[in-house]
Enzyme design. Structure first.
Site, short mmCIF file in Angstrom:
data_model
loop_
_atom_site.label_atom_id
_atom_site.label_comp_id
_atom_site.label_asym_id
_atom_site.label_seq_id
_atom_site.Cartn_x
_atom_site.Cartn_y
_atom_site.Cartn_z
N THR A 1 -1.56 -4.02 9.53
CA THR A 1 -2.61 -4.42 10.39
C THR A 1 -3.10 -5.95 9.93
O THR A 1 -3.85 -6.46 9.11
CB THR A 1 -4.00 -3.60 9.94
OG1 THR A 1 -4.51 -3.27 9.18
CG2 THR A 1 -3.37 -2.22 10.79
N ARG B 1 14.88 -3.27 3.12
CA ARG B 1 13.71 -3.23 2.03
C ARG B 1 13.55 -1.63 1.42
O ARG B 1 13.51 -1.75 0.60
CB ARG B 1 12.63 -3.14 2.82
CG ARG B 1 11.43 -4.11 3.39
CD ARG B 1 10.22 -4.29 3.50
NE ARG B 1 9.55 -3.80 3.26
CZ ARG B 1 8.81 -4.46 1.69
NH1 ARG B 1 8.46 -6.06 1.91
NH2 ARG B 1 7.66 -3.64 1.04
N ASP C 1 10.63 3.06 6.05
CA ASP C 1 10.14 1.79 6.99
C ASP C 1 11.07 1.46 7.69
O ASP C 1 12.64 1.41 7.67
CB ASP C 1 10.49 1.02 5.73
CG ASP C 1 9.59 -0.26 5.56
OD1 ASP C 1 8.13 -0.42 5.28
OD2 ASP C 1 9.61 -1.41 6.38
N THR D 1 -6.08 -0.74 7.25
CA THR D 1 -7.19 -1.16 7.54
C THR D 1 -7.52 -1.50 8.92
O THR D 1 -7.22 -2.36 9.71
CB THR D 1 -7.84 -2.55 7.11
OG1 THR D 1 -7.44 -2.39 5.33
CG2 THR D 1 -9.02 -2.91 7.63
N VAL E 1 0.99 -1.44 -0.07
CA VAL E 1 0.00 -0.44 -0.37
C VAL E 1 1.09 1.19 0.28
O VAL E 1 0.78 2.35 -0.78
CB VAL E 1 -1.10 -0.27 1.47
CG1 VAL E 1 -1.88 1.76 1.96
CG2 VAL E 1 -2.16 -1.21 1.62
N CYS F 1 -6.55 -8.82 3.52
CA CYS F 1 -7.37 -8.34 3.36
C CYS F 1 -9.07 -9.38 4.05
O CYS F 1 -9.52 -9.20 4.45
CB CYS F 1 -7.84 -7.33 2.23
SG CYS F 1 -6.93 -6.68 1.97
N ARG G 1 0.92 -13.41 2.28
CA ARG G 1 0.52 -13.16 3.60
C ARG G 1 -1.09 -14.25 3.96
O ARG G 1 -1.94 -13.89 3.01
CB ARG G 1 0.27 -12.18 3.72
CG ARG G 1 1.49 -11.08 4.11
CD ARG G 1 0.56 -9.08 3.71
NE ARG G 1 0.74 -8.80 2.98
CZ ARG G 1 -0.37 -7.16 2.47
NH1 ARG G 1 -0.03 -6.89 3.17
NH2 ARG G 1 0.19 -7.08 1.12
#
Length: 433
Positions: A90, A45, A40, A125, A22, A265, A336
């Site tokens: 999250t 990364r 980050d 979220t 995102v 999600c 994930r």
């Protein structure tokens, strides 16, 4: 002068906290028009992004070109911004309770350097109320500032879908909300500057939070109905896909399909709403039932596989299986909350020797996240092959390809329904959800 104008005039910067699926696309898109700091906590990364490489493998190198952006893992370097976008993940813990550590940690990082006139917008979220009840107190306590008087707050839920090359960030209508009318207008102008589809102004932060969390809860429930139907139709010895194709000829029939429900999600967001509901003394029946059904699919599929092996005269304990695909959806690298891992564990509970392969997934990530090793090379003696993810490569495999990697009288389980049932049943034992 508004913060929007200050950003346009390069008098201040945007800081995006969290550069995953995102955060990175948002940071790069903002970088076309504003000065951006991408932050980050993972140094490895950040090193990749500095070299123009997306660690998530969603964006190519051209996405990094001609952008006014600096990447850093040093929290001291984000103080030069005035508009903070928090886009950390999250997820849920092993007990399926919301894990707020990343978003609360990000709130602490921003709270420590928050200044008068700054804006903080959350994209992660959460359940309705989290931004104002959990994150805001941290911002105020660490900064010594007060919302409204000293800084502004907002919430604009992410809607990026990994692997979707059509509905990319700029082509999705963005929900925005703010702590007051001025905050809403400024946040709306900043986001609208990078979007093609425009924005939707929610009346409050809680409305925006609720809108996001029910988007995936609705999908979860629709898929859970299909999964429950697939169990019923399996007992009736009728093909679920054929039933859905027939029903789908009605103009208002919603086209959803059974399958494993993983990812960051759909398999997670309902638990945030369940968590908040229970805090309010409400015990949601429909949402919880949908989650139980979808979480139970790996067990159902593994039991079916073991039964099919026995029906084919094979002892599951002496059998070897290959699972093709471990990412949570087709043609992405994202592992994930992969329910394929749950399927792997269920199969091994029947003493089946299981291999996993997936050219899109990183073997190191799979081993690190799940403690499962992927095979370097596919064998030629599998009794069972489960096509768990509809990668494009798998869609182009034929019966000869599978015969070359299987024993006599093999079983093919096609969880995504990508092959023609009538053709495949003539060549081997074939089953799909």
């Amino acid at each position: 002068m508004s913060i929007y104008q200050d950003l346009l005039n390069r008098k201040t910067k945007i800081c995006v906290v969290g550069l995953g699926y995102v955060g990175l696309p948002i940071a790069l898109e903002f970088g076309k028009y504003f000065d951006v700091i991408g932050f980050d906590i993972k140094e490895d990364r950040v090193a990749l992004m500095k070299a123009g490489e997306d660690p998530s493998k969603e964006l190519d190198r051209s996405a990094f070109e001609k952008k006014s952006i600096q990447f850093t893992s040093n929290p001291d370097e984000i103080i030069n911004a005035s508009f903070y976008v928090v886009a950390v993940p999250t997820d849920i813990d092993e007990s399926r309770v919301p894990n707020l550590k990343p978003i609360l940690g990000a709130s602490k990082s921003v709270g420590n350097i928050l200044k008068k006139g700054d804006y903080v917008v959350f994209e992660s979220t959460v359940y309705p109320g989290c931004t104002e009840e959990d994150c805001l107190p941290i911002l105020e306590r660490l900064s010594g500032l007060k919302l409204g008087k000293d800084f502004k707050l907002g919430y604009s839920p992410e809607r990026i879908v990994p692997g979707d090359k059509t509905r990319t960030l700029t082509k999705i209508t963005k929900i925005v909300s703010g702590s007051d009318a001025e905050a809403l207008e400024e946040i709306a102008k900043i986001y609208d500057h990078i979007l093609e589809e425009g924005i939707h102004k929610a009346s409050s932060i809680k409305v925006a939070e609720a809108a996001k969390v029910i988007e995936n809860t609705q999908r979860d429930l629709n898929i859970s109905l299909m999964n429950e139907l697939s169990m019923i139709f399996d007992r009736l010895n009728i093909d679920t896909k054929e039933v859905l194709e027939a029903a789908g000829t009605k103009w208002n029939f919603l086209k959803f399909y059974p399958g494993l429900v993983g990812g960051h999600c759909i398999s997670v967001d309902p638990y945030y709403l369940l968590h908040k509901s229970k805090q309010l003394g409400i015990d949601p029946q429909v949402i919880a039932a949908g989650r139980r059904i979808n979480d139970g699919m790996p067990s159902f599929i593994a039991k079916k596989a073991a039964q099919m092996l026995i029906e084919n005269g094979k002892n599951p304990g002496n059998c070897k299986a290959l699972i093709m695909g471990v990412t949570f959806k087709e043609d992405v690298a994202d592992i994930r909350n992969s329910k394929v891992i749950d399927l792997y564990k269920e199969l091994t509970s029947y003493s089946i020797h299981v291999h996993i392969t997936d050219e899109h997934a990183s073997p190191n990530e799979v081993a690190h996240e799940y403690g499962v090793s992927m095979v370097d090379s596919i064998s030629s003696d599998y009794d069972l092959v489960i096509v768990a993810v509809g990668h494009d490569k798998y869609k182009h495999m034929n019966i000869s390809n599978y015969k070359s990697i299987t024993n006599e009288n093999p079983i093919i389980i096609d969880l995504k329904g990508i092959y023609d049932k009538e053709t495949w049943e003539k060549a081997m034992t074939y089953w799909r959800l």
